[in-house]
Each structure stands twice: as structure tokens, then as C-alpha cells.
Motif scaffolding. Structure first.
Motif, PDB file in Angstrom:
ATOM      1  N   CYS A 125      49.177  46.420  33.067  1.00 35.07           N
ATOM      2  CA  CYS A 125      47.719  46.324  33.212  1.00 35.07           C
ATOM      3  C   CYS A 125      47.228  44.884  33.320  1.00 35.07           C
ATOM      4  O   CYS A 125      46.034  44.657  33.568  1.00 35.07           O
ATOM      5  N   ALA A 126      48.093  43.911  33.124  1.00 41.83           N
ATOM      6  CA  ALA A 126      47.677  42.512  33.081  1.00 41.83           C
ATOM      7  C   ALA A 126      47.627  41.883  34.468  1.00 41.83           C
ATOM      8  O   ALA A 126      47.983  42.499  35.472  1.00 41.83           O
ATOM      9  N   PHE A 127      47.151  40.663  34.510  1.00 42.53           N
ATOM     10  CA  PHE A 127      47.168  39.807  35.703  1.00 42.53           C
ATOM     11  C   PHE A 127      46.382  40.390  36.871  1.00 42.53           C
ATOM     12  O   PHE A 127      46.754  40.242  38.033  1.00 42.53           O
ATOM     13  N   GLY A 128      45.284  41.084  36.567  1.00 46.86           N
ATOM     14  CA  GLY A 128      44.421  41.593  37.613  1.00 46.86           C
ATOM     15  C   GLY A 128      44.899  42.841  38.305  1.00 46.86           C
ATOM     16  O   GLY A 128      44.295  43.279  39.293  1.00 46.86           O
ATOM     17  N   HIS A 129      45.979  43.457  37.817  1.00 43.85           N
ATOM     18  CA  HIS A 129      46.485  44.682  38.432  1.00 43.85           C
ATOM     19  C   HIS A 129      45.559  45.854  38.112  1.00 43.85           C
ATOM     20  O   HIS A 129      44.940  45.899  37.045  1.00 43.85           O
ATOM     21  N   THR A 130      45.497  46.806  39.021  1.00 42.58           N
ATOM     22  CA  THR A 130      44.752  48.034  38.778  1.00 42.58           C
ATOM     23  C   THR A 130      45.738  49.103  38.345  1.00 42.58           C
ATOM     24  O   THR A 130      46.630  49.488  39.106  1.00 42.58           O
TER      25      THR A 130
END
Length: 273
Positions: A125-130
Motif C-alpha cells: 500500500c506504500a509509495f503511492g500504489h493503489t
């Protein structure tokens, strides 16, 4: 003595910063299909996993603060934890999405509808992932009949998703008065909002007053106001986050309101976007 949770909500109410960045900025620019109110209606790529029991309803409560509501109809087995790009510091709580997987050999052509009730802040869920972390039951419903177990065995899936209208089957919007609320500090949680499902702003009006007081969004689906003494009954005005639709529930919270009680209005938004 105040509970740790009510004390935390009170401190957040006092210390909460300015509203977070609007969702439109998080999704970026470019042309897309939009509903009349500006909601992005295109299918977008994402990833999905599942958690909890294989056919379970998901977590109890979650970062949105819905508590045991996630264990009963209409939320039961439809809950989802989403990455920060969709959670939006809690402004995404209550939003509904259609999610479907793409492998025609095992995936149903129908999408599963999930309600945002929690945040998954790390890992996938991190680093701008959807990313959607779904209940076992919701994840399984993306499979063709009889293939739920095989789909769960894959663990992580590529999926597509889009916003959809929330539909709570005849329920009206309700307001839970959070534990610890007093006549000088009022904290409310919004439940069962049809249509967009999320809240952009919230105001209350006291008895025998013409002034609408702005509440502050502090955490999940929780809003608060530090001012007093506050005198009920209270009317509540909601404005949706994207389409800016407004609804006013007059005198919905009675004069003799109590902490931890839930008060149901007689109205709701249209179950459409």
C-alpha cells in the motif's frame, strides 16, 4: 475518567491541521470519464490481497472508526482496507468501489462492491500504489462459481477498480456521538451515507440558533467541534467530498443526547453518483 480513545479524539480535535490535499490532486491530471459532480468513473489498475478468515467479513472496526458495524449487514463481508492514495487521511472513509480481477480462467466478469472502512499504510500500500486489502469473503466473490479457494491461493492479484454509488438498502444516515463528548466538545461519526459515501464538510446548528458551526475532520469518519456550552437539539448539514451535494438533517440529535448513542435521521442522499 476519559478513556484513551476519547482523550485521543479530543487532542486530535484541538491539534488537527488544515484539511488534507483534495482527491483530484492525488489522482493527477489527464482526461477521464467523470460523473456530473467530478468523480472519476474510469476503470483504473490496482492490486488486491485478502486478510482474515478465508470466508470472513474482515477486520473489526478499522481506521475509519465504524466499530462493530463492519460485522453486520449492510457492511458485512463488503469491507476493504485501502492504500493512502484512496484513504486520503480518512476523507475516503465510506466511499464504495467496484473491484474485479482480470484472469478470465478464474475471475468472474462481475465486480465485487467494497466499502472503505480501513487503511493499509505499508507494504503493497506504500509509495503511492493503489491497493485493496479485502476481506476473505469479498476477495472470493471476484472468482467464478466454486473457484474462490483457488483465487485466494494466488494471494495477490492485478485488478481494476472504479467508484460506484453506495447503496445501504433503505437505511438513513445516522450519527454516532463518540465516547467522551460533552457540552463543550462534541464528536460525531457518520454512518450509512448513500451515493458518494464520503464527507467533504460537516456543520451543526444548535437549538434556537441561525448559525451553522463548522466541524473539523480529525480521524476516519469522525468529526468534532470544540465550543460551548453547546445546546441541543442539533441539526447537522453534510456536504459530499467530490460532487458537493448537501443534505440537512434537522434536529436529528436531541436535547438530551448521550455519548455512545446513535441517532438516525429521516433522509439520505440519492444512491447514485
Amino acid at each position: 475518567m476519559a478513556s484513551p480513545r476519547s482523550l485521543a479524539l479530543f487532542l486530535l480535535c484541538i491539534l488537527a491541521p488544515a484539511p488534507p490535499v483534495p482527491a483530484a490532486l492525488l489522482f493527477g491530471g489527464g482526461k477521464s470519464a467523470k460523473a456530473a459532480g467530478g468523480l472519476d468513473m474510469e476503470w483504473r489498475p490496482a492490486t488486491a490481497t485478502w486478510y482474515g478468515d478465508a470466508e470472513g467479513d474482515g477486520s473489526d472496526g478499522g481506521a475509519c472508526g465504524y466499530g462493530t458495524l463492519v460485522d453486520v449487514v449492510p457492511m458485512k463481508a463488503r469491507v476493504g482496507s485501502v492504500s493512502p492514495v484512496l484513504f486520503m487521511d480518512g476523507e475516503g472513509c465510506g466511499a464504495c468501489y467496484k473491484v474485479k480481477c482480470l484472469d478470465r480462467g478464474i475471475c468472474s466478469r462481475r465486480a465485487v462492491t467494497v466499502i472503505v472502512t480501513d487503511e493499509c499504510p505499508g507494504g503493497l500500500c506504500a509509495f503511492g500504489h493503489t491497493h485493496f486489502d479485502l476481506s476473505g469473503a469479498a476477495f472470493s466473490r471476484m472468482a467464478v462459481a466454486g473457484a474462490g479457494g483457488r483465487l485466494r491461493d494466488r494471494g495477490q492479484l492485478n485488478v481494476v477498480y472504479r467508484r460506484t454509488a453506495c447503496k445501504y438498502g433503505g437505511k438513513n444516515i445516522a450519527f454516532r456521538v463518540n465516547e467522551g463528548s460533552t457540552s463543550f466538545w462534541l464528536s460525531l461519526l457518520v454512518e450509512f451515507e448513500d451515493g458518494e459515501g464520503d464527507i467533504g464538510s460537516m456543520q451543526i446548528k444548535q437549538a434556537n440558533s441561525v448559525e451553522w458551526l463548522d466541524m473539523k475532520h480529525v480521524w476516519g469518519a469522525t468529526w468534532c467541534l470544540v465550543r460551548g456550552p453547546l445546546v441541543g437539539p442539533f441539526s447537522v448539514r453534510l456536504t459530499t467530498l467530490s460532487a458537493k451535494k448537501t443534505l440537512t438533517a434537522r434536529d436529528v440529535i436531541p436535547r438530551n443526547w448521550a455519548p455512545k448513542a446513535t441517532y438516525t435521521s429521516r433522509l439520505n442522499f440519492e444512491p447514485s453518483l
